[in-house]
Design a protein around this motif. Structure first.
Motif, PDB file in Angstrom:
ATOM      1  N   GLN A  26       0.858  -1.261   0.056  1.00 37.76           N
ATOM      2  CA  GLN A  26       0.099  -0.044   0.090  1.00 37.76           C
ATOM      3  C   GLN A  26       0.814   1.346  -0.047  1.00 37.76           C
ATOM      4  O   GLN A  26       1.591   1.729   0.927  1.00 37.76           O
ATOM      5  N   ALA A  27       0.843   1.902  -0.985  1.00 36.15           N
ATOM      6  CA  ALA A  27       1.698   3.293  -1.506  1.00 36.15           C
ATOM      7  C   ALA A  27       1.446   4.077  -0.307  1.00 36.15           C
ATOM      8  O   ALA A  27       2.036   5.094  -0.203  1.00 36.15           O
ATOM      9  N   ASP A  28       0.139   4.269   0.456  1.00 33.25           N
ATOM     10  CA  ASP A  28      -0.090   5.385   1.608  1.00 33.25           C
ATOM     11  C   ASP A  28       0.329   4.962   2.673  1.00 33.25           C
ATOM     12  O   ASP A  28       0.022   5.441   3.909  1.00 33.25           O
ATOM     13  N   LYS A  29       1.001   3.817   3.020  1.00 32.68           N
ATOM     14  CA  LYS A  29       1.410   3.404   4.207  1.00 32.68           C
ATOM     15  C   LYS A  29       3.120   3.445   4.091  1.00 32.68           C
ATOM     16  O   LYS A  29       3.650   3.228   3.174  1.00 32.68           O
ATOM     17  N   LYS A  30       3.250   3.511   5.435  1.00 38.42           N
ATOM     18  CA  LYS A  30       4.999   3.274   5.673  1.00 38.42           C
ATOM     19  C   LYS A  30       5.380   2.063   5.420  1.00 38.42           C
ATOM     20  O   LYS A  30       4.543   1.190   5.471  1.00 38.42           O
ATOM     21  N   THR A  31       6.607   2.037   4.992  1.00 43.61           N
ATOM     22  CA  THR A  31       7.326   0.690   4.790  1.00 43.61           C
ATOM     23  C   THR A  31       8.452   0.246   5.751  1.00 43.61           C
ATOM     24  O   THR A  31       9.328   1.359   5.742  1.00 43.61           O
ATOM     25  N   ARG A  32       8.452  -0.621   6.244  1.00 41.69           N
ATOM     26  CA  ARG A  32       9.734  -0.821   7.278  1.00 41.69           C
ATOM     27  C   ARG A  32      10.277  -2.142   6.802  1.00 41.69           C
ATOM     28  O   ARG A  32       9.751  -3.329   6.441  1.00 41.69           O
ATOM     29  N   PHE A  33      11.699  -2.218   6.351  1.00 43.54           N
ATOM     30  CA  PHE A  33      12.521  -3.457   5.706  1.00 43.54           C
ATOM     31  C   PHE A  33      13.038  -3.712   7.101  1.00 43.54           C
ATOM     32  O   PHE A  33      13.647  -3.236   7.866  1.00 43.54           O
TER      33      PHE A  33
END
Length: 473
Positions: A84-91
């Motif tokens: 979801q491009a409107d959410k943060k991404t954590r790797f």
């Protein structure tokens, strides 16, 4: 003459070092500072992306148990996923000898899903990490470039801003995150979980994790004792805007080592003994994972050293407040000052690790005797067990201060219980009391006072209630 030029050119080439280039991730050299130095004496080039076989495993709130594979070279894999491009991404990026489908990475994702909607991507580079240490340390460069490639693809195809990205790297994975960040302007955050020391401590910033790799870089040090002879895998060097040293950063409670672990061959250490030998090193991700679900249980205090912290010289929090080690470190107001900042705290020895620090000041009453004084706090959220506050000569009118790390936040303190003993038979049956006990929680500016006019015999509990201020009934 031609032969001389050939030799000259060969020597120049040798001095320059070898270089290898891979599609999509660029070129890598084995010249300084990457090799040929005291810290990195061996000339080793990183493996190809194909040989390392890095995988990006996406978990989201919609698919918390089964991953979807993303390919940085194929945007359609993102299109077909729950990203979801409107959410943060954590790797989450593992380290040496580890793998991306190890349970701790997914457990960390699942803790995130309990508190936020997020894209959680586990980076699996096990083929590149399960080799000799020196090779794995060089493979970090290609894996970091692949993470940067993934971020570039998300930015180009989905207008996904790097400011929305948080890289969490353990061990060698912390330096993977640093490499990715140095290639990605405007990256939001990097968390280094016990960044590994060997081949990185003391190197120039381009080789290792450093504060310029993201807008905000926080680091947790749990195994910072020297590699030789103490087998500390982690670095003691500050590498973030905020560097946290729980329990002093070297020996974690519950991780007592024995002589079996005094091996200095990094390549032979991990097989079969990983949890035992590397206990301190692994604590960093365990603390982080728990911090996700305990937003106020890891308050850390600015201090010059752990010795000063243990000597009660760094309490309470300054006016700027205290950051929380772990997931919520980015909420700290002064998180990116020019100067790198050092913080200390204590944790428990096993789940749960969270602790709440309290300062106690106690004014004694009754007889003069030798003994020890203990105090327990009772609040609207629960009560602590008894903590030692003072040992020595108990004199009426004397005041003693101490700090302790409670296993829970008691909430609003309603009463305090006092106990004393000296374990010596005394036929006079002396009575001792606490005229006043003031309690302060580390993050709060206010102290709460509790009073009693009574005294008690040894091993009898005395309850102190809030002091009556003048004019109140």
């Amino acid at each position: 003459m031609g032969n001389i030029w050939t030799i000259v050119l060969f020597l120049l080439g040798a001095a320059k070092g070898k270089e290898i280039c891979y599609d999509h991730v660029g070129c890598f050299s084995d010249s300084e500072p990457w090799a040929g130095t005291a810290i990195r004496p061996l000339n080793v080039l990183p493996w190809s992306p194909e040989r390392i076989g890095t995988r990006f495993l996406l978990y989201t709130n919609e698919n918390p148990d089964t991953f979807q594979s993303l390919l940085p070279s194929d945007p359609s894999t993102v299109e077909a996923s729950n990203f979801q491009a409107d959410k943060k991404t954590r790797f989450i990026i593992h380290g040496f000898i580890d793998k991306g489908d190890e349970s701790w990475l997914l457990d960390m994702c699942k803790n995130m899903f309990k508190v936020e909607e997020v894209n959680c991507i586990c980076v699996d580079w096990k083929k590149g990490s399960q080799t000799t240490y020196t090779q794995a340390a060089n493979n970090v460069r290609v894996v970091g470039a692949q993470v940067a490639q993934m971020l570039g693809m998300l930015s180009a195809n989905y207008s996904y801003s790097p400011s929305q990205v948080h890289l969490i790297g353990h061990s060698l994975g912390a330096h993977v995150a640093g490499e990715a960040g140095s290639r990605t302007p405007g990256l939001g955050r990097i968390t280094g979980l016990d960044p590994v020391e060997a081949s990185f401590q003391g190197t120039p910033e381009e080789v290792r994790l450093d504060p310029s790799d993201a807008v905000f870089v926080d680091v947790i040090h749990t195994d910072a004792a020297p590699l030789i002879p103490f087998l500390g895998f982690g670095t003691k060097q500050q590498m973030g805007h905020l560097d946290f040293f729980p329990n002093g950063g070297e020996e974690m409670p519950g991780c007592e080592k024995n002589a079996l672990s005094q091996i200095v061959d990094l390549d032979g250490i991990w097989a079969g003994t990983r949890d035992f030998v590397a206990c301190n090193h692994l604590r960093s991700y365990k603390y982080y994972s728990e911090s996700i679900l305990s937003p106020d249980g890891f308050a850390a205090y600015p201090c010059d050293s752990y010795r000063a912290f243990e000597s009660n010289k760094c309490f309470p929090c300054p006016d700027a407040g205290c950051p929380q080690m772990g997931h919520y470190a980015d909420k700290f107001a002064g998180k990116t000052s020019e100067e790198q900042q050092k913080f200390f705290l204590n944790t428990g020895d096993s789940n749960s690790f969270a602790r709440w620090r309290y300062g106690i000041s106690i004014t004694l009453s009754g007889r003069t005797v030798t003994g020890q004084v203990k105090v327990a706090l009772f609040g609207n959220k629960g009560n602590t067990h008894q903590y030692d506050v003072f040992r020595g000569i108990i004199q009426p009118g004397s005041t003693h201060s101490s700090e302790f790390d409670a296993e829970l936040d008691v909430g609003t303190i309603e009463k305090v219980k006092f106990l004393w003993n000296n374990n010596v038979v005394n036929p006079t049956l002396p009575r001792v009391g606490a005229a006043k006990i003031t309690v302060q929680k580390g993050e709060e500016k206010t102290g709460y006072s509790f009073c009693s006019e009574d005294t008690v015999r040894e091993d009898v509990l005395l309850t102190l209630l809030p002091c009556q201020t003048p004019g109140t009934v």
